[in-house]
Design a protein around this motif. Structure first.
Motif: not given
Ligand SMILES: [Zn+2]
Lengths: 145, 265
Positions: B125-130, B137-144, B173-175, B180-181
């Motif tokens: 799980v940690i590797c997936h988040e890393l 992906h984090v900024m991508k998701k936010l902007i999207q 708490s959202s996908a 990206l996943e």
């Protein structure tokens, strides 16, 4: 890039005016609808269609104006959608994007100047053939009709 | 006719040539875009982490901290990830969840740690988040999801608390979207293999969880749906790798940490 040739006949005053207007149309549309690349193409198409049955000189120049607009449309729509995807999706600004926009703007400026110059010259009744577009127009636009 | 074709090709080449040559210039550096984005990300990371800090207590147990640190440090070191970039926070919460915030903040809930049957599951799980962090992906998701302008106004401080809360919720708490996943899953396996951590238990974990997707506390599984499918492709991707695996923390260390987590509950 641009050469002034002798046309098969010398165009009359009214012909020169209409031919010149076909270039002016796209210039005005560029100024009015700069961000939406489809506008200047539409203006040129409408002008082209309404002069389809006109004299050879007029048809010839409407065709050249239309062809140049078409290629600009391709370049500009690509740039337009790339920009939209940067603003609204996860796309980010890259070296490729900035390079594309600079090339697109440069090509637009060249096209703008050429169009302006040609509008002035055709108004004087001179026949202006653009590099590539002139040749293509000669293939597509035939005298006998 | 030939001449026109030749001239046409030349014009197209001229355009692409100009584009190609101009693209060799590092415009992004010249205009400082990279730096501006980094500043934005840093600010956003701080803003969102502030919100989370208030929602729960940070776990201070030495054993927990050491275990998580050793796992994360080991993964980063073996994969050449700058450890200073990853800011790991363990929050006292029963929810089984872990997620990434902008600028390398990685939040892990104690619920996830205590419900992991072994260290490989947790490492997965940690590797997936890393991977989400490493792949930006984090900024991508936010902007999207909330758009460029809102992200900008959050950073400049002109956005109200409600919007910030909504955006925070979005990240925790959202996908992410499917593409990206999947990217994150594949990258996670790469990270694990490079760190000599067996990825198979992570796939098994997803399998095991696929019929528990409806359990409410299982936030990570509900924000990461289609566990069965994910387990499948992770497993088949694992098979292309062959390596000697080992454990990052000792069995004793892992057991001791679990005991202490249970005690504090
Ligand atoms: Zn994910």
């Amino acid at each position: 890039m641009i050469q002034s040739n002798n046309f098969r006949y010398s165009p009359g005053e009214h012909e020169a005016e209409t031919a010149s207007s076909s270039y002016l149309m796209s210039l005005i549309a560029i100024i009015v609808g700069a961000p939406l690349p489809i506008l200047n193409l539409l203006a040129t198409i409408i002008f082209y269609l309404s002069n389809r049955k006109s004299t050879y000189f007029v048809r010839w120049h409407c065709t050249q104006a239309l062809l140049s607009q078409l290629s600009m449309l391709i370049i500009n729509s690509f740039g337009f959608w790339w920009t939209v995807s940067i603003v609204f999706t996860a796309e980010t600004i890259s070296n490729e994007y900035i390079a594309y926009m600079i090339s697109a703007i440069a090509f637009n400026i060249v096209e703008f100047i050429a169009t302006l110059y040609t509008a002035v010259q055709t108004r004087k009744g001179k026949h202006i053939e653009w590099w590539f577009y002139g040749g293509l127009t000669n293939i597509l636009c035939k005298e006998s009709r | 006719m030939k001449k026109a074709v030749f001239q046409g090709i030349l014009i197209v080449t001229l355009f692409f040539g100009t584009w190609y040559l101009l693209a060799q210039i590092k415009w992004v550096t010249i205009f400082n875009i990279q730096k501006k984005t980094e500043n934005t990300e840093q600010k956003l990371g701080e803003i969102f982490w502030d919100v989370f800090k208030k929602t729960g207590k940070e776990n201070t147990n030495k054993n927990v901290k050491n275990t998580i640190d050793s796992i994360v440090n080991h993964i980063c070191e073996t994969n050449g990830i700058n450890i200073a970039k990853i800011k790991i926070h363990v929050l006292e919460k029963d929810d089984i969840n872990a997620f990434a915030l902008p600028n390398g903040h990685l939040i892990v809930f104690t619920g996830l740690i205590s419900q992991s049957a072994n260290q490989e599951e947790l490492a997965g799980v940690i590797c997936h988040e890393l991977a989400h962090i490493e792949l930006n992906h984090v900024m991508k998701k936010l902007i999207q999801e909330i758009g460029f302008t809102v992200v900008g106004s959050i950073t400049s401080g002109s956005e109200g608390a409600t919007i910030i809360k909504e955006a925070t919720k979005l990240l925790s708490s959202s996908a992410y979207d499917r593409k990206l996943e999947k990217e994150a899953d594949i990258k996670a396996v790469d990270l694990m293999v490079e760190a000599n951590i067996n990825p198979k238990p992570f796939a098994d974990f997803l399998y095991k969880m696929s019929d528990k997707e409806t359990i409410k506390q299982f936030t990570w599984i509900s924000t990461h749906p289609d566990s069965k499918e994910r387990g499948n492709y992770i497993l088949s991707y694992c098979k292309t790798k062959s390596k000697q695996y080992r454990q990052v923390v000792t069995a004793e260390g892992w057991f001791k940490m679990q005991q202490e987590l249970k005690k504090s509950e």
